[in-house]
Design a protein around this motif. Sequence first.
Motif, PDB file in Angstrom:
ATOM      1  N   PRO A 465       4.208  27.810 -52.961  1.00  0.00           N
ATOM      2  CA  PRO A 465       2.706  27.767 -52.627  1.00  0.00           C
ATOM      3  C   PRO A 465       1.503  28.043 -53.667  1.00  0.00           C
ATOM      4  N   HIS A 466       0.652  27.676 -53.823  1.00  0.00           N
ATOM      5  CA  HIS A 466      -0.263  27.792 -54.833  1.00  0.00           C
ATOM      6  C   HIS A 466      -0.653  29.310 -55.140  1.00  0.00           C
ATOM      7  N   LYS A 467      -0.691  30.011 -53.904  1.00  0.00           N
ATOM      8  CA  LYS A 467      -1.272  31.549 -54.099  1.00  0.00           C
ATOM      9  C   LYS A 467       0.078  32.424 -54.914  1.00  0.00           C
ATOM     10  N   LYS A 468       1.181  31.863 -54.775  1.00  0.00           N
ATOM     11  CA  LYS A 468       2.426  32.542 -55.587  1.00  0.00           C
ATOM     12  C   LYS A 468       2.654  31.941 -56.872  1.00  0.00           C
ATOM     13  N   ARG A 469       2.014  31.008 -57.558  1.00  0.00           N
ATOM     14  CA  ARG A 469       2.557  30.509 -58.471  1.00  0.00           C
ATOM     15  C   ARG A 469       2.402  31.440 -59.880  1.00  0.00           C
ATOM     16  N   LYS A 470       1.088  32.080 -59.765  1.00  0.00           N
ATOM     17  CA  LYS A 470       1.226  33.013 -60.815  1.00  0.00           C
ATOM     18  C   LYS A 470       2.128  34.039 -60.729  1.00  0.00           C
ATOM     19  N   LEU A 471       2.816  34.665 -59.555  1.00  0.00           N
ATOM     20  CA  LEU A 471       4.070  35.366 -59.567  1.00  0.00           C
ATOM     21  C   LEU A 471       5.114  34.728 -59.793  1.00  0.00           C
ATOM     22  N   ALA A 472       5.210  33.468 -59.624  1.00  0.00           N
ATOM     23  CA  ALA A 472       6.504  32.609 -60.088  1.00  0.00           C
ATOM     24  C   ALA A 472       6.607  32.513 -61.463  1.00  0.00           C
ATOM     25  N   ILE A 473       5.563  32.219 -62.175  1.00  0.00           N
ATOM     26  CA  ILE A 473       5.450  32.306 -63.763  1.00  0.00           C
ATOM     27  C   ILE A 473       6.043  33.773 -64.093  1.00  0.00           C
ATOM     28  N   ILE A 479      12.955  36.445 -66.540  1.00  0.00           N
ATOM     29  CA  ILE A 479      14.697  36.159 -66.910  1.00  0.00           C
ATOM     30  C   ILE A 479      14.815  35.608 -68.298  1.00  0.00           C
ATOM     31  N   SER A 480      16.250  35.588 -68.538  1.00  0.00           N
ATOM     32  CA  SER A 480      16.346  34.926 -69.960  1.00  0.00           C
ATOM     33  C   SER A 480      16.202  33.382 -70.132  1.00  0.00           C
ATOM     34  N   VAL A 481      16.405  33.008 -71.460  1.00  0.00           N
ATOM     35  CA  VAL A 481      16.360  31.634 -71.675  1.00  0.00           C
ATOM     36  C   VAL A 481      17.560  30.915 -70.974  1.00  0.00           C
ATOM     37  N   LYS A 482      18.789  31.760 -71.100  1.00  0.00           N
ATOM     38  CA  LYS A 482      20.081  31.131 -70.559  1.00  0.00           C
ATOM     39  C   LYS A 482      19.890  30.842 -68.995  1.00  0.00           C
ATOM     40  N   SER A 490      16.698  26.776 -55.767  1.00  0.00           N
ATOM     41  CA  SER A 490      16.905  27.690 -54.372  1.00  0.00           C
ATOM     42  C   SER A 490      16.827  29.194 -54.551  1.00  0.00           C
ATOM     43  N   THR A 491      17.683  29.515 -55.984  1.00  0.00           N
ATOM     44  CA  THR A 491      18.151  30.998 -56.132  1.00  0.00           C
ATOM     45  C   THR A 491      16.636  31.687 -56.575  1.00  0.00           C
ATOM     46  N   LEU A 492      15.733  30.805 -57.394  1.00  0.00           N
ATOM     47  CA  LEU A 492      14.361  31.416 -57.725  1.00  0.00           C
ATOM     48  C   LEU A 492      13.601  31.592 -56.418  1.00  0.00           C
ATOM     49  N   ALA A 493      13.707  30.698 -55.644  1.00  0.00           N
ATOM     50  CA  ALA A 493      12.898  30.825 -54.308  1.00  0.00           C
ATOM     51  C   ALA A 493      13.389  31.948 -53.592  1.00  0.00           C
ATOM     52  N   ASP A 494      14.562  32.294 -53.623  1.00  0.00           N
ATOM     53  CA  ASP A 494      14.996  33.404 -52.805  1.00  0.00           C
ATOM     54  C   ASP A 494      14.485  34.677 -53.313  1.00  0.00           C
ATOM     55  N   HIS A 495      14.389  34.973 -54.654  1.00  0.00           N
ATOM     56  CA  HIS A 495      13.895  36.130 -55.365  1.00  0.00           C
ATOM     57  C   HIS A 495      12.372  36.088 -55.095  1.00  0.00           C
ATOM     58  N   LEU A 496      11.752  34.835 -55.221  1.00  0.00           N
ATOM     59  CA  LEU A 496      10.166  34.898 -55.188  1.00  0.00           C
ATOM     60  C   LEU A 496       9.747  35.388 -53.704  1.00  0.00           C
ATOM     61  N   LEU A 513      10.855  42.548 -58.660  1.00  0.00           N
ATOM     62  CA  LEU A 513      10.839  40.953 -58.592  1.00  0.00           C
ATOM     63  C   LEU A 513      11.959  40.468 -59.704  1.00  0.00           C
ATOM     64  N   ASN A 514      12.178  41.021 -60.874  1.00  0.00           N
ATOM     65  CA  ASN A 514      13.246  40.518 -61.808  1.00  0.00           C
ATOM     66  C   ASN A 514      14.519  40.484 -61.124  1.00  0.00           C
ATOM     67  N   PRO A 515      15.215  39.342 -61.007  1.00  0.00           N
ATOM     68  CA  PRO A 515      16.462  39.056 -60.368  1.00  0.00           C
ATOM     69  C   PRO A 515      17.764  39.701 -61.375  1.00  0.00           C
ATOM     70  N   ARG A 516      17.318  39.742 -62.598  1.00  0.00           N
ATOM     71  CA  ARG A 516      18.403  40.027 -63.677  1.00  0.00           C
ATOM     72  C   ARG A 516      18.380  41.391 -63.881  1.00  0.00           C
ATOM     73  N   VAL A 517      19.777  42.188 -63.824  1.00  0.00           N
ATOM     74  CA  VAL A 517      20.181  43.310 -63.972  1.00  0.00           C
ATOM     75  C   VAL A 517      20.754  43.491 -65.273  1.00  0.00           C
ATOM     76  N   ALA A 518      21.869  42.814 -65.470  1.00  0.00           N
ATOM     77  CA  ALA A 518      22.684  42.978 -66.779  1.00  0.00           C
ATOM     78  C   ALA A 518      23.084  41.740 -67.186  1.00  0.00           C
ATOM     79  N   ASN A 519      24.484  41.380 -67.149  1.00  0.00           N
ATOM     80  CA  ASN A 519      24.974  40.185 -67.811  1.00  0.00           C
ATOM     81  C   ASN A 519      25.462  39.323 -66.694  1.00  0.00           C
ATOM     82  N   GLU A 520      24.973  39.376 -65.523  1.00  0.00           N
ATOM     83  CA  GLU A 520      25.574  38.718 -64.161  1.00  0.00           C
ATOM     84  C   GLU A 520      24.829  37.322 -64.089  1.00  0.00           C
TER      85      GLU A 520
END
Length: 891
Positions: A465-473, A479-482, A490-496, A513-520
């Motif tokens: 949704p438009h109101k969440k796009r800034k948070l989506a960015i 997260i990393s480039v990889k 669907s994974t990104l949406a779950d975390h957002l 908010l950040n879903p990345r913890v280590a090397n998982e």
Amino acid sequence: MIKNSRCRWGCFMALCLICVTCARNEHFISDSSYRKTVGQAFEQKKSCFADTTLFAIFDERMTNREREAMQFLYAFMPVGDVTDYDGGFYLDNVRMSFEAKQAMPWGKRTPEDIFRHFVLPVRVNNESLDNSRALFYAELKDRVRTMSMYDAVLEVNHWCHEKVIYMPTDARTCSPLTTVKTAYGRCGEESVFTVAALRAVGIPARQVYTPRWAHTDDNHSWVEAWVDGVWYFLGACEPEPVLNLAWFNSPASRSLLMHTKVFGLYKGPEETVETTACYTEINITGNYAPTAKMKITVCDTDNKPVGNASVEMKIYNYAEFVTVATLQTDAEGQCSFTAGRGDMLVWASKDGKFGFAKASFGTDEQLTVALDKKTGDRIDEAIDIMPPVESNISVEVAENQREENTRRLAEEDALRVAYIETFYTAEQAAKLADELNIDRSYVEKLLPESRGNHDEIVKFLRETPHKKRKLAISLLNSISVKDLHDTPASTLADHLNNSLESADEERFVDYVLNPRVANELLTPYRQFFLTAIDENIRAAAKENPQVWAEWTGREIAARDELNPQLIPVSPVGVWKARTADRHSRDIFFVASTRSMGIPARLDPVSGKPQFYRNGWVDAKLDNDAVKTVGKGAVVASYTPDNSPDNPKYYSHFTLAALQQDGRLRTLNFATASGADMGAGSAWSELLKNPLPLDAGNYVIVSGSRMASGKVLTQILSFTVEAGKTASTSLRMRYDDDDLRVVGTIETETKMIASADGDELSTILDLTGRGYFILGIVGVNQEPTNHALRDIAMLKSDFDRWQRPLVLLFRSRDDLQKFDRTAFGVLPDNTIYGVDPEGKTLNMIAISAKLPEDAPLPVFIVADTFGRVVFVSQGYTIGLGEQLIKVTEKLK
């Protein structure tokens, strides 16, 4: 007649029934003793999991061969492979491997044990798993079916080159399909991909690693394929006209150790380095380099043998002594190890006592290490480390073979480039940003970086949704480039959509908010935890996060032996299994804590799980194992005598904690996103001023790598007390004699063509009087690419030297293909030319005693009197720095 026909038909049906029954009862593992071992390991594995539904696939109907193959896989797979992938995934792979064995002409002559360990397994090393086997088989089967096994291996590698080329990436290993989708990967990803492709068509294959080079920093991996009883090697995604030929032939001959991890309990002819619950590590160094075996004895201070002591074999690399193999002594205090003919450090420990000594393979046959130290004892040791001497693995290739291979490489490059051109461009990203009313500057960067996964990133942005796009960015930037390459929408949406608001706005994006913890691998888990974690526990954790840390320590069993490679188990997988290695359990704690809206992370220096409560607090998951320690600091003085002005972490020095068990643990300065803080950081940033550390014992390891490959190392201990700042020194040793004239060349003979004409010039014409750097380079070849990136990174240093850097190509066509901007900005005094008849290279090779057909690049430092003081050939990480070291001595 009718009666006889019925009789014959009845006999035929009976025979068919017997054949079907025999097929259903046929063993996958014919050795009854080994079959029993696998069965016991399988039952033991099942008993480790609280959720019995994880093994529900075994309730399905399958043949005896399929069931035994499935039991073999489950008996030896790491925890995450049980929890994070459906049983049907493995059964499909078993059936596809059997299909390939039946369909391919080499399938029938592949021995049972070779098939079991090198074709059947889905897992190659520590990559994420996927459905690549089916897709690769469909695309490759008709392409190789009519070939010899040898030619099929070459052909599969050509196919791999169509899809993927080398590019440095972070340490997380992508799945084979992600590597294809991205169109590049580091060597570990290229080799996983190539092994998967070979196994897909029933060709036994394994990934080979030199965990660390001896003569230079970094490591490398490649592939071995089994062809009619012989293991051959090949560079992954780097096709050559023949097998046993790659750019690393010569560097491999200088290696101390090359090994491979074989899935399961393997009983082959190779030397076993380690046997774990999941794999057997074997030593195959002798396939590439002269080796020697050493007997190591561990004793106490009374010279009595110490049994069951840990013996770590360490290679100096990236300014640390890296453990590449761990052995255990027998009742007589002895063990043995085979390595290339160079120096390693042997570090032995038991019950808090430790000792170390240099092992010179090929010089000494025996070594005794005394456990004469304990944590807190003073250590101040200078150790000279010599790498093995280079020897060449020669392979003959006909000129027509080389020409055909070169033609094919160009065709394959074109196919790959055509695919890459389908990726999102900055212009397309800008249009999307305007359409969705998002800041262009973010999207123009993120979408091209997502490579072949752009559809998923676009889908995520469109569906937000438009109101969440800034948070989506903000999420995408965290997260990393990889992650952009392999994370589905669907994974990104779950975390957002399931990130709980936090009163801590300052830390919300990075640590909630950040879903990345280590090397998982990033997986969805927030919605799951919001439902699975009891509301009362959530409320208590909000009040005091230590409540959740204690729950985690109590309910999640720490079993490192079930996941010896520490391949991260998904947070949901840890919840289901209720058992995990400590690293995965720590990731679980941070992920689930963030899911409750509480800032959490792994400490960037110690790696300990932490939560934020008026400052970062260590989470105590094991009451008996984790003790509260105070904080102190360390500062190190440094005097740059004939050494770098500002030594760099991982290049010149590292810090390591000396643990209570007597082992070293290098401080890797990993950030919350898994990046290396230490890489590139210098003494002035880390140690010139007090660096906060936990109270405890540490060592500072430093090393100067000389032109010969010899490393002058120093190990110096220091102790940090709570509330105090310890003082130590950073020492960079130096050898005045190491830089000397190593050969001579002719500088006044016309043999070099200029970049814009065919007129021949001399080296003197190009450089003028004085010292210069000259390199014979290739085009689009990994070793050359590495070298030029290294040089570009140190452009300012080369510019200060104010002397020429001459880059020569083998042909004008190569020069025209060369992209001068692909590696960053090269030094201002760079001169380009052509060595049309190879005379310059031949002259250097003779002078420096290089082997025939020396692999590129070849770099020298010389003066116009023809005196050569430095030579580098082939693959050398940190070449730019080595060249600068030489130039500084010439001032």
